[in-house]
Scaffold this active site. Structure first.
Site, PDB file in Angstrom:
ATOM      1  N   ASN A  61       0.841  -1.217   0.000  1.00 15.97           N
ATOM      2  CA  ASN A  61       0.000   0.000   0.000  1.00 15.97           C
ATOM      3  C   ASN A  61       0.864   1.250   0.000  1.00 15.97           C
ATOM      4  OD1 ASN A  61      -0.261  -1.224   2.858  1.00 15.97           O
ATOM      5  ND2 ASN A  61      -1.181   0.740   3.289  1.00 15.97           N
ATOM      6  N   ASP A  62       0.662   2.188   0.870  1.00 13.53           N
ATOM      7  CA  ASP A  62       1.224   3.538   0.715  1.00 13.53           C
ATOM      8  C   ASP A  62       2.715   3.610   0.358  1.00 13.53           C
ATOM      9  OD1 ASP A  62      -1.136   3.557   2.119  1.00 13.53           O
ATOM     10  OD2 ASP A  62      -0.355   4.636   3.833  1.00 13.53           O
TER      11      ASP A  62
ATOM     12  N   GLN B 289       4.535   0.432   2.133  1.00 13.66           N
ATOM     13  CA  GLN B 289       3.855  -0.455   3.065  1.00 13.66           C
ATOM     14  C   GLN B 289       3.762  -1.834   2.408  1.00 13.66           C
ATOM     15  OE1 GLN B 289       1.849   0.404   6.391  1.00 13.66           O
ATOM     16  NE2 GLN B 289       3.908   1.226   6.175  1.00 13.66           N
TER      17      GLN B 289
ATOM     18  N   ARG C  63      -1.387   9.336  13.044  1.00 14.82           N
ATOM     19  CA  ARG C  63      -0.336   8.560  12.361  1.00 14.82           C
ATOM     20  C   ARG C  63       0.218   9.257  11.126  1.00 14.82           C
ATOM     21  NH1 ARG C  63      -4.834   5.223  12.133  1.00 14.82           N
ATOM     22  NH2 ARG C  63      -6.038   5.358  10.213  1.00 14.82           N
ATOM     23  N   ASP C  64       1.175   8.569  10.514  1.00 13.82           N
ATOM     24  CA  ASP C  64       1.753   8.927   9.216  1.00 13.82           C
ATOM     25  C   ASP C  64       2.556  10.234   9.243  1.00 13.82           C
ATOM     26  OD1 ASP C  64       0.191   6.727   8.568  1.00 13.82           O
ATOM     27  OD2 ASP C  64      -1.431   7.914   7.704  1.00 13.82           O
TER      28      ASP C  64
ATOM     29  N   GLU D 151      -5.710  10.915   6.833  1.00 16.28           N
ATOM     30  CA  GLU D 151      -4.512  10.063   6.825  1.00 16.28           C
ATOM     31  C   GLU D 151      -3.424  10.715   5.963  1.00 16.28           C
ATOM     32  OE1 GLU D 151      -6.144   6.141   5.512  1.00 16.28           O
ATOM     33  OE2 GLU D 151      -5.734   5.542   7.572  1.00 16.28           O
TER      34      GLU D 151
HETATM   35  C1  FRU Z   1      -3.261   4.550   4.535  1.00 15.05           C
HETATM   36  C2  FRU Z   1      -2.939   3.865   5.852  1.00 15.05           C
HETATM   37  C3  FRU Z   1      -2.118   4.749   6.758  1.00 15.05           C
HETATM   38  C4  FRU Z   1      -1.428   3.742   7.632  1.00 15.05           C
HETATM   39  C5  FRU Z   1      -1.125   2.639   6.644  1.00 15.05           C
HETATM   40  C6  FRU Z   1      -1.126   1.262   7.219  1.00 15.05           C
HETATM   41  O1  FRU Z   1      -3.517   3.662   3.508  1.00 15.05           O
HETATM   42  O2  FRU Z   1      -4.126   3.442   6.493  1.00 15.05           O
HETATM   43  O3  FRU Z   1      -2.865   5.700   7.479  1.00 15.05           O
HETATM   44  O4  FRU Z   1      -0.268   4.241   8.225  1.00 15.05           O
HETATM   45  O5  FRU Z   1      -2.119   2.734   5.644  1.00 15.05           O
HETATM   46  O6  FRU Z   1      -0.720   0.338   6.252  1.00 15.05           O
END
Ligand code: FRU
Length: 477
Positions: A42-43, A59, A170-171, A224
């Site tokens: 993911n991210d 991710q 987060r993030d 996010e």
């Molecule tokens: C966005 C998210 C972030 C988090 C991550 C977890 O897609 O939900 O906020 O840090 O993915 O994988």
């Protein structure tokens, strides 16, 4: 290295080696989009340019194509087209991140690369995991080579965040200016109000809460993956809000990603613009490279969308999702435009001219089409798989039942009112469509049965080219 890290890293290598043997049979593997070696991505995280190389972390849930425990995966490159897979630098192996090394960013300072990320911990018990039961400390690691990272240190302990917040903060995105170091975090305030929180530091170790920033009325319950930068004098705050109500031409996905150009430091909901109008785009991050370019990479995926649409690769090829190509962001008429970085052009191969007399061509694989168009009604077809329609200042992206895997239609207003240019990067199972030099973008995954597809443009006038697009290269460290 802890015993756990050693065991996990051995298991990931084994999983990736098995996947490498199966790759030849995987028709949907991408040629010019970064994707996971196996499993789930993911991210984009930790984007930066450090000691002569671009670094793209992401991710990564290597063991499960449908998501799972999050690690950080890592690619690096000198030129954003020849990539080296660097393995997994961050494992969920400490008491502060044992349920996931969540998203974060990189700061290059002097001869060090610093990474900041969220450590996800879910406590056992009867919790709602919104107001209780979850820890979300901000963690810091550093490196002198960009590959190996030192000990994890807690930069902000989860107990130190303001009391007015739920457990969803987060993030971290970190940057430096004349005043010192800054961090922005995404948050969900009690009462379900999405915000960002700013912190300050003089030494990257001690962080002091500065303030929060949000819209006057609630604009989603959670923001996010925030990003904060200045571009040609504009102060930009990018966020990925969750909880906006869907509309015909805006906020069509379950979650959004967009930006505010700040006025007197504030953000107004009416100034929020979505980065991308396609089905698969979320959690983008930007960085500035050595040439001074502001470059954005997004996740070409959408969390929690699986009731509506899916990626057959998860079941068929044991991987899911990819990143967009790196896009240069520029400011034009108070808006941000996005355009594939010029390095992508080096992948262009044999070209065929498209003109008013020659508006149809059979493409055999990945391609890059760039045309100027004129007309009141314009359409571009990729066989029967995917088509773009334009009329009355609006564009819409359509996918067939077979190629869309649930994706049907996405609409977009064209702010300048007229369609004059189309560029489309078409990969084996992904397409990025840029209108008017990047004024509007649609990113989508799609699954054509056959890569031989008839590309056809209907317009009063067309001129431009379609190039075969060669593959980026991947090596392993
Ligand atoms: C966005 C998210 C972030 C988090 C991550 C977890 O897609 O939900 O906020 O840090 O993915 O994988």
């Amino acid at each position: 290295m802890s015993v756990l890290t050693t065991v996990l890293s051995r298991e990931i290598r084994k999983t990736e080696e098995t996947a490498a043997m199966e790759r030849a049979l995987q028709k949907n593997r991408l040629t010019h989009h970064l994707m996971p070696p196996t499993g789930w991505l993911n991210d984009p995280n930790g984007l930066c340019y450090f000691k002569g190389r671009y670094h793209v972390f992401f991710q990564y849930a290597p063991f499960e194509a449908n998501g799972g425990l999050k690690f950080w995966g890592h690619y690096s490159s000198e030129d954003m087209v020849n990539w080296r897979y660097e393995g997994v630098p961050l494992f969920p192996d400490s008491i502060h991140d044992c349920h996931g090394v969540y998203s974060g960013s990189a700061l290059v300072d002097g001869d060090k690369m610093h990474l900041f990320f969220t450590g996800n911990v879910k406590m056992d018990g009867d919790f709602d995991y919104i107001n209780n039961g979850r820890q979300d400390s901000t963690i810091h690691v550093e490196s002198t080579d960009g590959i190996h990272f030192g000990n994890k240190e807690v930069a902000i302990h989860y107990t130190e965040y303001p009391d007015s917040y739920t457990c969803h903060i987060r993030d971290p995105k970190v940057w430096k200016d004349d005043q010192g170091y800054h961090m922005v975090l995404g948050g969900r305030k009690k009462g379900d109000h999405g915000t960002v929180l700013f912190y300050r530091s003089q030494d990257l170790k001690n962080w002091e809460y500065d303030r929060e920033l949000t819209t006057e009325n609630t604009f989603g319950y959670m923001w996010e993956c925030p990003d904060c930068f200045e571009l040609s004098g504009a102060k930009v705050l990018s966020v990925s809000p969750q909880g906006l109500t869907r509309e015909e031409e805006r906020f069509q996905n379950i979650y959004q990603s967009g930006y505010f150009i700040r006025q007197d430091g504030n953000v107004q909901e009416e100034n929020f613009r979505e980065w991308d109008m396609g089905f698969d785009f979320y959690a983008p991050q930007t960085f500035e490279d050595a040439k001074g370019r502001r470059i954005l990479i997004g996740w070409m995926g959408m969390p929690d969308a699986d009731e509506e649409y899916t990626n057959p690769t998860a079941e068929q090829e044991n991987w899911q999702h990819c990143l967009t190509v790196p896009r240069e962001v520029t400011l034009k008429s108070d808006m941000l435009y996005q355009w594939p970085v010029e390095e992508i052009n080096t992948l262009r191969g044999e070209a065929t001219e498209l003109t008013a007399e020659n508006t149809e061509i059979e493409a055999e694989g990945p391609f890059d089409l760039e045309v100027q168009v004129q007309g009141e009604r314009i359409a571009l077809h990729l066989g029967e798989n995917l088509w773009l329609e334009y009329a009355d200042g609006k564009a819409s992206l359509h996918l067939s039942e077979a190629a869309g895997a649930g994706r049907k239609i996405r609409n977009a207003q064209i702010p300048s009112g007229k369609l004059t240019g189309i560029r489309i990067l078409v990969d084996t199972s992904a397409a990025e469509i840029y209108l008017n030099g990047g004024e509007v973008v649609f990113s989508t995954r799609y699954y054509p049965e056959n890569l031989k597809q008839n590309v056809k443009i209907d317009a009063d006038n067309v001129h431009g080219k379609i190039y075969r697009l060669n593959s980026m290269t991947y090596t392993e460290n």
